[in-house]
Write an enzyme that holds these catalytic residues in place. Structure first.
Site, PDB file in Angstrom:
ATOM      1  N   GLU A   1       0.996  -1.421   0.086  1.00  0.00           N
ATOM      2  CA  GLU A   1      -0.077  -0.103  -0.072  1.00  0.00           C
ATOM      3  C   GLU A   1       0.822   1.187   0.135  1.00  0.00           C
ATOM      4  O   GLU A   1       0.604   2.124   0.709  1.00  0.00           O
ATOM      5  CB  GLU A   1      -1.099   0.034   1.327  1.00  0.00           C
ATOM      6  CG  GLU A   1      -1.911  -1.053   0.967  1.00  0.00           C
ATOM      7  CD  GLU A   1      -3.128  -1.167   2.082  1.00  0.00           C
ATOM      8  OE1 GLU A   1      -3.149  -0.345   3.231  1.00  0.00           O
ATOM      9  OE2 GLU A   1      -4.197  -1.959   2.057  1.00  0.00           O
TER      10      GLU A   1
ATOM     11  N   GLU B   1      -5.636  -8.222  -0.521  1.00  0.00           N
ATOM     12  CA  GLU B   1      -6.383  -7.996   0.801  1.00  0.00           C
ATOM     13  C   GLU B   1      -7.734  -7.581   0.299  1.00  0.00           C
ATOM     14  O   GLU B   1      -8.112  -6.769  -0.256  1.00  0.00           O
ATOM     15  CB  GLU B   1      -5.777  -6.762   1.498  1.00  0.00           C
ATOM     16  CG  GLU B   1      -4.440  -7.134   2.228  1.00  0.00           C
ATOM     17  CD  GLU B   1      -3.738  -6.130   3.003  1.00  0.00           C
ATOM     18  OE1 GLU B   1      -4.677  -5.186   3.629  1.00  0.00           O
ATOM     19  OE2 GLU B   1      -2.540  -5.634   3.143  1.00  0.00           O
TER      20      GLU B   1
HETATM   21  O1  AHR Z   1      -5.094  -5.918   6.987  1.00  0.00           O
HETATM   22  C1  AHR Z   1      -5.111  -4.957   7.776  1.00  0.00           C
HETATM   23  C2  AHR Z   1      -4.328  -3.730   6.974  1.00  0.00           C
HETATM   24  O2  AHR Z   1      -4.984  -3.078   6.082  1.00  0.00           O
HETATM   25  C3  AHR Z   1      -2.982  -3.935   6.622  1.00  0.00           C
HETATM   26  O3  AHR Z   1      -1.966  -4.044   7.542  1.00  0.00           O
HETATM   27  C4  AHR Z   1      -2.873  -2.961   5.358  1.00  0.00           C
HETATM   28  O4  AHR Z   1      -2.301  -3.247   4.199  1.00  0.00           O
HETATM   29  C5  AHR Z   1      -4.347  -2.397   4.953  1.00  0.00           C
HETATM   30  O5  AHR Z   1      -4.494  -1.231   5.166  1.00  0.00           O
END
Ligand code: AHR
Length: 502
Positions: free
Chosen positions: A176, A295
């Site tokens: 990210e 994610e």
């Molecule tokens: O999964 C939780 C968080 O969400 C992770 O650390 C990050 O990559 C995202 O913002």
């Protein structure tokens, strides 16, 4: 008004989308909250094995048949020194993890995690820190993990107890990096250049690896989708996948509005595909860029509790969302959406796996138990392997405030020639009405209905706990065939798995 919606699905094996990459059913473990310490690892638990890993947790993970786990972060990654997590455990430093305001004891690092992943029979998608670190740390980690022997880092791996290289195939270039919350946040151009140079030398160390470059953290980022265009322009030749992330939440009491959120994932993926193809044309490449949706999940229940957490503790109980039935149905919708883009989405990681926005929860020194979202994910992983077909979905629709017209029925079908099985995944988004679904399986003559698994219930807010499994799948009535057409009832607000022998 009728108390029943009617919908139709036409499934034909001639209309193939793509082979579902098994890595679509991947997951994610970050050094965050109780995912590692008190999650997969609890050495003084009665279920701990010789390395301190909980066997009961591993059993629940194995039942999901997770083929790939992304590690070690997440936001944690962008401040992580991987060298802190190797060698004798007693000599490892404790460090402040600025991402989650926690203390990281470094008892688990690359070698221990690789060992855990082997026990659950999963590959690891290992991520390199491009927040506070860079090219050298990244190429050293590839050498440590994948180079056979005869160099400083590979020999150190051997000295630390692992003779054979791990052969890690998939590597992530940071996390990210578009987010101002990220340690070492960069502009798209700054990140793109760094990722290209780090990726280049990582592939020089091991040309067999595949690289995932960071796309956007969600579709609402002000830099989306220009971020993807710039980053891919800088990295197109070096990388194999662009990573995107998204979390969903229920901000009100409107179930239909909540169920419409899978449309965000759908449009987000389509836009990223367009940007990939635009850059492909721009840089005159023959390579098609693929997507790693590494994610995704529902995340909102724990937000208020997390604001009150004391900082600087080891494994604080962060992001411990307790999921209800509605959340599970949305997770089902998100799985259908990922499958519907299986031609371009090759990796998916449910974020995360244990205790942190997770399908599996553990009690300290106590039980391991499964949340509502465990079930649709397990069903998709077990029965969603094979060729994803393109069904025609004919359904009444409703008007969503955020997304316009949305169908009450969401569905996809996966044909597994090897096991002679056809699975139809279907969600009835309507919280009030059952749906009568007619299935036209025209090219599957002689099909027989094998199973109808349903996740539904009288209370959309019902949750599971260590003590009670209030939300569990049940068997539904099998579809009935009459003159070539199958009919089945999908309960209100339900996730359905219809399995046929073909
Ligand atoms: O999964 C939780 C968080 O969400 C992770 O650390 C990050 O990559 C995202 O913002």
């Amino acid at each position: 008004m009728a108390d029943l919606n009617k919908a139709e699905l036409i499934v034909d094996k001639a209309f193939k989308l793509a082979e579902a990459d098994p890595r679509l059913y991947g997951s994610f473990i970050e050094h965050l909250g109780r995912a590692v310490y008190g999650g997969i690892y609890e050495p003084d638990h009665p279920e701990a094995d010789g390395e301190g890993f909980r066997k009961d947790v591993m059993d629940l993970v194995r039942r999901l048949q997770v083929p790939l786990v992304r590690y070690p972060g997440g936001n944690f990654l962008s401040g992580y020194r991987w060298e802190d997590g190797i060698g004798p455990q007693k000599e490892r430093p404790s460090r402040l993890d600025l991402a989650w305001k926690s203390v990281e004891p470094n008892l688990i690092g690359t070698d221990e995690f690789m060992s855990w992943a082997r026990k659950i029979d999963a590959e690891v998608n290992l991520a390199v820190n491009l927040g506070t670190r860079g090219i050298e740390a990244a190429r050293n980690l590839v050498e440590y993990c994948n180079h056979p022997s005869g160099s400083y880092w590979s020999d150190l791996r051997i000295k630390n107890g692992t003779k054979n290289p791990y052969g890690i195939r998939t590597w992530s270039l940071g996390n990210e990096m578009d987010g101002p919350w990220q340690i070492g946040h960069k502009t798209a151009y700054e990140y793109g250049r760094l990722a290209a140079e780090a990726g280049k030398v990582m592939k020089w160390v091991d040309p067999s690896i595949e690289l995932v470059v960071c796309g956007s953290s969600n579709s609402a980022m002000p830099t989306f989708p220009e971020w993807e265009a710039t980053v891919l322009t800088e990295t197109y030749d070096q990388v194999d996948y662009i990573s995107i992330h998204s979390y969903y939440g229920n901000s009100g009491d409107d179930v239909l509005e909540y169920m419409a959120q899978s449309e965000d994932m759908n449009r987000y993926i389509s836009t990223v595909v367009s940007v990939c193809d635009y850059v492909q044309a721009k840089v005159r490449s023959r390579k098609k860029m693929m997507i790693s949706f590494d994610e995704w999940n529902v995340w909102f229940h724990s937000s208020e509790a997390d604001k009150k957490q004391e900082p600087w503790r080891i494994a604080p109980p962060l992001l411990q969302d307790i999921y209800n039935l509605e959340d599970a149905v949305l997770v089902g919708l998100l799985l259908i959406t990922l499958l519907s883009h299986a031609d371009r989405v090759k990796i998916g990681c449910l974020a995360q796996l244990v205790n942190v926005i997770a399908p599996i929860m553990t009690e300290p020194k106590g039980e391991a138990w499964v949340q509502t979202i465990y079930y649709p994910f397990m069903h998709a992983s077990l029965y969603g392997r094979g060729t994803v077909l393109i069904p025609a979905v004919i359904s009444p629709e409703y008007e969503s405030k955020d997304f316009g017209p949305v169908l009450y029925l969401a569905s996809t079908a996966v044909y597994n020639e090897e096991s002679s099985g056809l699975t139809v995944f279907a969600v009835n988004r309507d919280p009030k009405k059952e749906m009568e679904l007619s299935l036209d399986l025209r090219s599957f003559k002689g099909a027989s209905a094998v199973d109808h698994i349903i996740l539904d219930g009288p209370d959309p807010k019902a949750v599971n706990s260590a003590k009670a499994q209030a939300v569990q799948p049940r068997k539904g009535k099998l579809p009935v065939e009459e003159s070539g057409s199958w009919t089945v009832t999908l309960p209100a607000l339900s996730w359905n798995v219809l399995r046929f022998g073909v």
